[in-house]
Design an enzyme around this catalytic site. Structure first.
Site, PDB file in Angstrom:
ATOM      1  CG  HIS A 105       1.103  -4.116   3.255  1.00 14.72           C
ATOM      2  ND1 HIS A 105       0.827  -2.893   3.833  1.00 14.72           N
ATOM      3  CD2 HIS A 105      -0.099  -4.632   2.911  1.00 14.72           C
ATOM      4  CE1 HIS A 105      -0.470  -2.683   3.827  1.00 14.72           C
ATOM      5  NE2 HIS A 105      -1.064  -3.721   3.259  1.00 14.72           N
TER       6      HIS A 105
ATOM      7  CG  HIS B 148      -3.894  -7.830   1.995  1.00 17.59           C
ATOM      8  ND1 HIS B 148      -4.419  -7.867   3.262  1.00 17.59           N
ATOM      9  CD2 HIS B 148      -3.345  -6.595   1.845  1.00 17.59           C
ATOM     10  CE1 HIS B 148      -4.211  -6.706   3.862  1.00 17.59           C
ATOM     11  NE2 HIS B 148      -3.558  -5.915   3.025  1.00 17.59           N
TER      12      HIS B 148
ATOM     13  CG  HIS C 193      -3.806  -2.696   7.070  1.00 13.17           C
ATOM     14  ND1 HIS C 193      -3.209  -3.911   7.271  1.00 13.17           N
ATOM     15  CD2 HIS C 193      -3.969  -2.571   5.717  1.00 13.17           C
ATOM     16  CE1 HIS C 193      -3.020  -4.503   6.094  1.00 13.17           C
ATOM     17  NE2 HIS C 193      -3.463  -3.713   5.134  1.00 13.17           N
TER      18      HIS C 193
ATOM     19  CD  GLU D 134      -5.432   1.273   3.171  1.00 11.63           C
ATOM     20  OE1 GLU D 134      -5.911   0.590   4.089  1.00 11.63           O
ATOM     21  OE2 GLU D 134      -5.383   0.885   1.968  1.00 11.63           O
TER      22      GLU D 134
ATOM     23  CG  ASP E  12      -2.418  -3.093   0.026  1.00 15.99           C
ATOM     24  OD1 ASP E  12      -2.562  -3.959   0.900  1.00 15.99           O
ATOM     25  OD2 ASP E  12      -3.073  -2.024   0.017  1.00 15.99           O
ATOM     26  CG  ASP E  13      -4.997  -6.024  -1.776  1.00 20.29           C
ATOM     27  OD1 ASP E  13      -5.191  -7.129  -1.243  1.00 20.29           O
ATOM     28  OD2 ASP E  13      -5.010  -4.956  -1.144  1.00 20.29           O
TER      29      ASP E  13
HETATM   30  N1  ADE Z   1      -7.426  -5.967   2.799  1.00 20.92           N
HETATM   31  C1  ADE Z   1      -6.844  -6.146   1.612  1.00 20.92           C
HETATM   32  N2  ADE Z   1      -6.245  -5.017   1.213  1.00 20.92           N
HETATM   33  C2  ADE Z   1      -6.449  -4.102   2.185  1.00 20.92           C
HETATM   34  C3  ADE Z   1      -6.066  -2.757   2.376  1.00 20.92           C
HETATM   35  N3  ADE Z   1      -5.347  -2.081   1.469  1.00 20.92           N
HETATM   36  N4  ADE Z   1      -6.476  -2.129   3.493  1.00 20.92           N
HETATM   37  C4  ADE Z   1      -7.202  -2.778   4.412  1.00 20.92           C
HETATM   38  N5  ADE Z   1      -7.579  -4.046   4.281  1.00 20.92           N
HETATM   39  C5  ADE Z   1      -7.204  -4.702   3.189  1.00 20.92           C
HETATM   40 ZN    ZN Z   2      -3.071  -3.942   3.054  1.00 20.18          ZN
END
Ligand code: ADE
Ligand code: ZN
Length: 353
Positions: free
Chosen positions: A30, A32, A210, A213, A291-292
Site C-alpha cells: 500500500h 501511492h 480502500h 479508513e 501509504d504516502d
Molecule cells: N490517495 C493517496 N493516499 C490516499 C489515502 N490514504 N486514502 C485515500 N486515497 C489516497
Molecule cells: Zn492509501
C-alpha cells in the site's frame, strides 16, 4: 499466538528489534507512488517542466503538511502531482522510491498509481505507465526488488470516468497487475464502482480497494461483497463491527494498514492509540505499509520502527507475523513467495534466536 510464528522468540533489546525490522524481507502493498514525491523532487520537477507551484520553497511546502483529515491531505497531494508531465518524471519518482525501499528491506513492492490525476491534465496514459514500468524493471534488475503496478480509480469521480481510464490502460495491460480504489472515501461507497471492478476482473486483474479508513464498516462489507476485492486497504474501522471481524478472519482477508498515515490524517490521535495490537489479537491478516511516505513522515521501515516503539507489546513475534503476512498477501508468483518466506525464517534464525 499464530501457530506458524517460530517457537520461543526471545524479548529483544530495542536495537536488536530495530535491526530485525530492517533486515526481515517484507512486501509493501500500500504505497501511492505519487505520495512518495518528496518536496525536493517536486521543486526539481517543477523547475524542469516550468510548472508554477503555490509554495515559494521546499520548507514552505513541508510546513503545509499539517493535515486534519483525508481531504485536507488529498488537496495538497494532487497539487504536488501536477509537476509530473513526462515519462522520465514518472520514472524518476518511482526510482527514488525503490532506492528508499531497498534500504528498508523491501523485496516486493506493489505500487498504486492514479492515472486520472495525470490524464485529466493532458498527460498521456503511455507516459504514466511506461515511466513507472521502466522503473519497476530497473528495480528488479539493479536492486533485486520485485515490483508491480496497481491502477487506482479516483472514487470522487464517476464510474464512467473509471471505465474510460480502464479502456485507456488496456493497451498497457501487461504492465498492470490489478486495480484499486482511492481518494475521498466518505460519500463515495464501493458500490459506485461495481461494474468497472467486474470488468477489470474479466481482464484477469487483481482487485483491491480502500475501505474503512475514514469510511464506515459498511464500506468494507461492500468492498468484499460487491467489488469482490482480494485485499482491503486500511480497513482499521472494521473493529466497530464484530461480525465483520469474524468474516475478515474467516477469509484470511489481508488488511494493508498504514500507521503513520492514520495518525497524520487524524484517524488515531497517536501511534500509542493505534488499534494494530487489537487487529492482530483478532487474528486478522494485517500488513504494515507507508501509504504516502513523503507526506506522512516515513517510509516502510519508519512505520515499523515508530509503531513498535509506541506499542511495546509488539515484539519479534508480531514482526514475524507482519512480514510473513505481507509476503503471503502479495500478488507475486508462488515460487517468489516461497523463496522470500525461507529468507524470512533465515533472518529470524540469525537475528532473533
Ligand atoms: N490517495 C493517496 N493516499 C490516499 C489515502 N490514504 N486514502 C485515500 N486515497 C489516497
Ligand atoms: Zn492509501
Amino acid at each position: 499466538m499464530n501457530p506458524s510464528v517460530p517457537a520461543a522468540l526471545p524479548i529483544l533489546s530495542r536495537e536488536k528489534l530495530h535491526a530485525l525490522l530492517r533486515a526481515m524481507p517484507k512486501a509493501e502493498l500500500h504505497i501511492h507512488i505519487e505520495g512518495s514525491l518528496e518536496p525536493e523532487l517536486i521543486f526539481a520537477l517543477a523547475r524542469r517542466n516550468g510548472v508554477a507551484l503555490a509554495y515559494p520553497s521546499v520548507q514552505a511546502l513541508r510546513e503545509a503538511y499539517a493535515f486534519t483529515n483525508l481531504q485536507s491531505f488529498l488537496d495538497i497531494y494532487y497539487a504536488g502531482a501536477s509537476v509530473l508531465l513526462h515519462e522520465q518524471d514518472f520514472f524518476d519518482m518511482a526510482w527514488a522510491y525503490f532506492v528508499r525501499a531497498q534500504a528498508d528491506g523491501v523485496v516486493r513492492a506493489e505500487l498504486f498509481f492514479d492515472p486520472q490525476t495525470h490524464t485529466d491534465r493532458g498527460v498521456p496514459m503511455a507516459a504514466v505507465v511506461q515511466g513507472l514500468a521502466r522503473a519497476c524493471r530497473q528495480a528488479h534488475s539493479e536492486l533485486g526488488i520485485s515490483a508491480a503496478l496497481i491502477l487506482c480509480f479516483l472514487r470522487h469521480l464517476s464510474e464512467d470516468a473509471a471505465f474510460v481510464t480502464l479502456e485507456q490502460a488496456l493497451p498497457y495491460r501487461e504492465h498492470i497487475i490489478g486495480v484499486g480504489l482511492d481518494s475521498s472515501e466518505k460519500g463515495h461507497p464501493p458500490e459506485k464502482f461495481a461494474r468497472v471492478f467486474a470488468r477489470a476482473a474479466e481482464h484477469g486483474l487483481h482487485l483491491v480497494a480502500h475501505a474503512g479508513e475514514e469510511g464506515p464498516p459498511a464500506y468494507i462489507w461492500s468492498a468484499l461483497d460487491v467489488l469482490k476485492v482480494q485485499r482491503i486497504d486500511h480497513g482499521v474501522r472494521c473493529l466497530e463491527d464484530t461480525s465483520l471481524v469474524q468474516r475478515l478472519a474467516a477469509d484470511n482477508m489481508p488488511l494493508t494498514v498504514c500507521p503513520l498515515s492514520n495518525v497524520k490524517l487524524c484517524v488515531f490521535p497517536a501511534l500509542a492509540q493505534h488499534n494494530l495490537p487489537a487487529l492482530l489479537d483478532a487474528g486478522l491478516c494485517v500488513t504494515l505499509n507507508s501509504d504516502d511516505p513523503a507526506y506522512f513522515g516515513g517510509y516502510l521501515l519508519e512505520n515499523f520502527v515508530q509503531t513498535f516503539d509506541a506499542l511495546p507489546q509488539l515484539g519479534a513475534p508480531a514482526a514475524y507475523t507482519l512480514a510473513r503476512n505481507s509476503l503471503q498477501a502479495s500478488f507475486a508468483p508462488a515460487q517468489d513467495k516461497t523463496r522470500w518466506l525461507a529468507a524470512l525464517d533465515d533472518t529470524f534464525a540469525r537475528l532473533a534466536a
